[in-house]
Design a protein around this motif. Structure first.
Motif, PDB file in Angstrom:
ATOM      1  N   TYR A  33       8.613 -10.671  -6.898  1.00  0.00           N
ATOM      2  CA  TYR A  33       8.196  -9.463  -6.190  1.00  0.00           C
ATOM      3  C   TYR A  33       6.817  -9.039  -6.703  1.00  0.00           C
ATOM      4  O   TYR A  33       6.598  -8.912  -7.908  1.00  0.00           O
ATOM      5  CB  TYR A  33       9.193  -8.329  -6.427  1.00  0.00           C
ATOM      6  CG  TYR A  33      10.554  -8.578  -5.841  1.00  0.00           C
ATOM      7  CD1 TYR A  33      10.810  -8.284  -4.507  1.00  0.00           C
ATOM      8  CD2 TYR A  33      11.575  -9.126  -6.614  1.00  0.00           C
ATOM      9  CE1 TYR A  33      12.065  -8.524  -3.955  1.00  0.00           C
ATOM     10  CE2 TYR A  33      12.827  -9.368  -6.068  1.00  0.00           C
ATOM     11  CZ  TYR A  33      13.066  -9.058  -4.738  1.00  0.00           C
ATOM     12  OH  TYR A  33      14.312  -9.298  -4.194  1.00  0.00           O
ATOM     13  N   GLU A  34       5.896  -8.829  -5.775  1.00  0.00           N
ATOM     14  CA  GLU A  34       4.524  -8.440  -6.111  1.00  0.00           C
ATOM     15  C   GLU A  34       4.139  -7.202  -5.311  1.00  0.00           C
ATOM     16  O   GLU A  34       4.254  -7.192  -4.082  1.00  0.00           O
ATOM     17  CB  GLU A  34       3.558  -9.588  -5.820  1.00  0.00           C
ATOM     18  CG  GLU A  34       2.086  -9.248  -5.896  1.00  0.00           C
ATOM     19  CD  GLU A  34       1.685  -8.655  -7.236  1.00  0.00           C
ATOM     20  OE1 GLU A  34       1.029  -7.594  -7.227  1.00  0.00           O
ATOM     21  OE2 GLU A  34       2.040  -9.247  -8.284  1.00  0.00           O
ATOM     22  N   ALA A  35       3.678  -6.161  -6.020  1.00  0.00           N
ATOM     23  CA  ALA A  35       3.322  -4.915  -5.350  1.00  0.00           C
ATOM     24  C   ALA A  35       2.079  -5.070  -4.481  1.00  0.00           C
ATOM     25  O   ALA A  35       1.981  -4.452  -3.414  1.00  0.00           O
ATOM     26  CB  ALA A  35       3.101  -3.815  -6.389  1.00  0.00           C
ATOM     27  N   ALA A  36       1.128  -5.896  -4.915  1.00  0.00           N
ATOM     28  CA  ALA A  36      -0.108  -6.088  -4.150  1.00  0.00           C
ATOM     29  C   ALA A  36       0.145  -6.997  -2.957  1.00  0.00           C
ATOM     30  O   ALA A  36       1.196  -7.638  -2.834  1.00  0.00           O
ATOM     31  CB  ALA A  36      -1.203  -6.668  -5.040  1.00  0.00           C
ATOM     32  N   GLU A  37      -0.844  -7.065  -2.093  1.00  0.00           N
ATOM     33  CA  GLU A  37      -0.721  -7.904  -0.895  1.00  0.00           C
ATOM     34  C   GLU A  37      -1.090  -9.359  -1.165  1.00  0.00           C
ATOM     35  O   GLU A  37      -0.957 -10.204  -0.282  1.00  0.00           O
ATOM     36  CB  GLU A  37      -1.610  -7.358   0.223  1.00  0.00           C
ATOM     37  CG  GLU A  37      -1.209  -5.970   0.717  1.00  0.00           C
ATOM     38  CD  GLU A  37       0.145  -5.971   1.411  1.00  0.00           C
ATOM     39  OE1 GLU A  37       0.608  -7.053   1.842  1.00  0.00           O
ATOM     40  OE2 GLU A  37       0.759  -4.887   1.519  1.00  0.00           O
ATOM     41  N   ARG A  38      -1.576  -9.665  -2.367  1.00  0.00           N
ATOM     42  CA  ARG A  38      -1.923 -11.051  -2.700  1.00  0.00           C
ATOM     43  C   ARG A  38      -1.521 -11.343  -4.133  1.00  0.00           C
ATOM     44  O   ARG A  38      -1.333 -10.428  -4.942  1.00  0.00           O
ATOM     45  CB  ARG A  38      -3.422 -11.298  -2.508  1.00  0.00           C
ATOM     46  CG  ARG A  38      -4.326 -10.390  -3.310  1.00  0.00           C
ATOM     47  CD  ARG A  38      -5.773 -10.797  -3.138  1.00  0.00           C
ATOM     48  NE  ARG A  38      -6.664  -9.881  -3.830  1.00  0.00           N
ATOM     49  CZ  ARG A  38      -7.572  -9.141  -3.243  1.00  0.00           C
ATOM     50  NH1 ARG A  38      -7.715  -9.177  -1.934  1.00  0.00           N
ATOM     51  NH2 ARG A  38      -8.366  -8.364  -3.937  1.00  0.00           N
ATOM     52  N   THR A 213       5.190 -10.411  -1.299  1.00  0.00           N
ATOM     53  CA  THR A 213       4.061  -9.551  -1.628  1.00  0.00           C
ATOM     54  C   THR A 213       4.175  -8.207  -0.895  1.00  0.00           C
ATOM     55  O   THR A 213       4.926  -8.072   0.072  1.00  0.00           O
ATOM     56  CB  THR A 213       2.727 -10.224  -1.262  1.00  0.00           C
ATOM     57  OG1 THR A 213       2.743 -10.558   0.137  1.00  0.00           O
ATOM     58  CG2 THR A 213       2.509 -11.487  -2.076  1.00  0.00           C
ATOM     59  N   GLY A 214       3.428  -7.227  -1.381  1.00  0.00           N
ATOM     60  CA  GLY A 214       3.472  -5.904  -0.775  1.00  0.00           C
ATOM     61  C   GLY A 214       4.798  -5.201  -0.968  1.00  0.00           C
ATOM     62  O   GLY A 214       5.147  -4.303  -0.201  1.00  0.00           O
ATOM     63  N   GLN A 215       5.545  -5.585  -2.009  1.00  0.00           N
ATOM     64  CA  GLN A 215       6.874  -5.012  -2.265  1.00  0.00           C
ATOM     65  C   GLN A 215       6.945  -4.519  -3.706  1.00  0.00           C
ATOM     66  O   GLN A 215       7.402  -5.233  -4.601  1.00  0.00           O
ATOM     67  CB  GLN A 215       7.965  -6.060  -2.018  1.00  0.00           C
ATOM     68  CG  GLN A 215       8.235  -6.353  -0.567  1.00  0.00           C
ATOM     69  CD  GLN A 215       8.906  -5.180   0.133  1.00  0.00           C
ATOM     70  OE1 GLN A 215       9.647  -4.426  -0.489  1.00  0.00           O
ATOM     71  NE2 GLN A 215       8.643  -5.005   1.413  1.00  0.00           N
ATOM     72  N   PRO A 216       6.514  -3.290  -3.969  1.00  0.00           N
ATOM     73  CA  PRO A 216       6.599  -2.773  -5.336  1.00  0.00           C
ATOM     74  C   PRO A 216       8.035  -2.513  -5.772  1.00  0.00           C
ATOM     75  O   PRO A 216       8.866  -2.071  -4.973  1.00  0.00           O
ATOM     76  CB  PRO A 216       5.794  -1.475  -5.280  1.00  0.00           C
ATOM     77  CG  PRO A 216       5.817  -1.071  -3.838  1.00  0.00           C
ATOM     78  CD  PRO A 216       5.862  -2.346  -3.045  1.00  0.00           C
ATOM     79  N   GLY A 232      11.832  -0.763  -2.791  1.00  0.00           N
ATOM     80  CA  GLY A 232      11.840   0.088  -1.606  1.00  0.00           C
ATOM     81  C   GLY A 232      13.153   0.836  -1.531  1.00  0.00           C
ATOM     82  O   GLY A 232      13.567   1.497  -2.482  1.00  0.00           O
TER      83      GLY A 232
END
Length: 430
Positions: A33-38, A213-216, A232
């Motif tokens: 899981y990555e908070a950023a988009e990349r 990505t995009g999932q903090p 989320g």
């Protein structure tokens, strides 16, 4: 109830992806899981109009990076993918760039140091075990405290600039870690870079993995033999969670860490960073010019240094173009961290014009948690953290071993994978 995944990795930097790749090879179900988009974390690269802009880490050395080079071989990197930079590093003093900082050439020329200071440099400790920096003869001395024992030039034109290169305030950071790291990575004239950007290892690993990505992640809770993550509105269960994020982020996420872990997480503070990249219509700098100009605090109030990105490798910029990146020093970063991009760009480019003709559009990049400070308090807490028991939540990152460069991230990523396999009872070592 069975878990949703075997292993959940939080953070798609090089530490998290190294751990995920090792665990995936053993057949475990692993999700990142990555908070950023990349992907890339602090080794990310932004690509804008043909320019590859490293937003964080910059280079790799043939020395001091054994785990990284082993990873690159397994990722099928070739020599051409990690070419030598070739240009030197220079120290700015009295209106002039002095070539050879951190290299054999600098030992002869001084790279801005006075003759008396060069003699004092020979008195600096040379044997520091970076695996056990807390055992060094320097003890818990800060960079400033070490420098105070020597000629003022040793602070102003060697140790302070070297600390600033790590985005450190020398009054807070460990002299043992700084000198140990310098000895480990060796001569700066041999340093290399990733041809297409510093995120290349992360991009190759991510292509083989389940990365979201995009999932903090907002919370991680140890729950007996397993752990729960809040992503989320969802709650994900995992047999093992690896927090592969900076220590302050890990401390905020882990709701119930054991005491020894909590002590180190609290002690392991990070500095912030601001970099401003300016694409150019022409390649500034002559042949033999440094690819990095260090601007010490004794000479410059705002900047730690200026990188000539097109000298790292021509593929970083469109043909016939150039790019420079100015790095704000550790002392000035806090006041600019929340400032709007246009204000940061204006102040930084104005300061950079003292050294290079820059202007036009600028790209501002911030890292709230850029590098671990490696403070004396963190050194004291490190042995207890190192001896932590295996549990459903573990960690990876350059801060885990107080080895504040990408080799530390790769090493601890592999270590976290090995600890996970030991805990889950897998017969296959990482």
């Amino acid at each position: 109830m069975s878990p949703d995944v075997d292993v959940a990795v939080v953070g798609a930097g090089i530490a998290g992806l190294t751990a995920a790749r090792e665990l995936r090879r053993t057949g475990l179900d692993v999700r990142v899981y990555e908070a950023a988009e990349r992907v890339g974390g602090r080794m990310a690269t932004a690509r804008v109009d043909g320019y590859a802009i490293d937003t964080g880490a910059e280079q790799i050395s043939p020395r001091g990076y054994p785990a990284t080079w082993d990873l690159l071989r397994r990722l099928d990197f070739r020599t051409a993918d990690v070419p030598p930079i070739g240009n030197p590093i220079a120290m700015w003093r009295n209106g002039k760039a002095h070539l050879g900082f951190g290299s054999a050439r600098g030992l002869l020329t001084g790279a801005g140091l006075s003759p008396r200071a060069r003699l004092d440099v020979l008195r600096l400790p040379t044997r520091i075990d970076l695996d056990r920096p807390e055992r060094s003869s320097l003890g818990d001395a800060t960079v400033t405290e070490l420098a105070s024992r020597h000629h003022p030039d040793v602070h102003d034109y060697l140790l302070q600039p070297a600390a600033s290169f790590c985005l450190w305030d020398p009054r807070r950071s460990s002299a043992a870690v700084l000198l140990g790291m310098q000895r480990a990575v060796g001569d700066t004239s041999t340093w290399r870079t990733y041809r297409e950007g510093m995120d290349q290892p992360c991009r190759r690993m991510a292509a083989e993995l389940d990365v979201v990505t995009g999932q903090p992640v907002s919370e991680v809770v140890s729950d007996g033999a397993s752990a729960r993550l809040r992503v989320g509105e969802d709650v994900i269960t995992a047999r093992q969670v690896l927090l592969c994020v900076p220590a302050p982020v890990a401390a905020a996420l882990h709701a119930n860490p054991p005491a020894a872990e909590a002590e180190f997480l609290t002690a392991c503070t990070f500095t912030s960073a601001i970099k401003v990249a300016v694409p150019l219509h022409f390649p500034v700098a002559l042949r033999g010019w440094p690819y990095l100009l260090i601007t010490p605090r004794a000479e410059e109030d705002l900047l730690a240094g200026i990188l000539f990105d097109h000298l790292k490798h021509p593929d970083r910029v469109p043909a016939g173009k150039g790019m420079v990146t100015a790095v704000v020093n550790a002392e000035s970063t806090p006041e600019l961290l929340a400032a709007p991009d246009h204000e940061v760009a204006s102040r930084v480019t104005a300061a950079a014009r003292r050294y290079v003709p820059v202007g036009g559009a600028a790209h501002v990049h911030r890292h709230t948690c850029a590098l671990p400070e490696c403070t004396p308090a963190a050194l004291v807490a490190l042995p207890g953290f190192r001896g932590r028991e295996l549990g459903p939540v573990d960690y990876a990152g350059d801060w885990v071993e107080l080895r504040p460069y990408s080799e530390g991230a790769v090493r601890t990523g592999a270590l976290a994978a090995s600890r996970t396999l030991s805990r889950l009872g897998s017969p296959i070592p990482a």
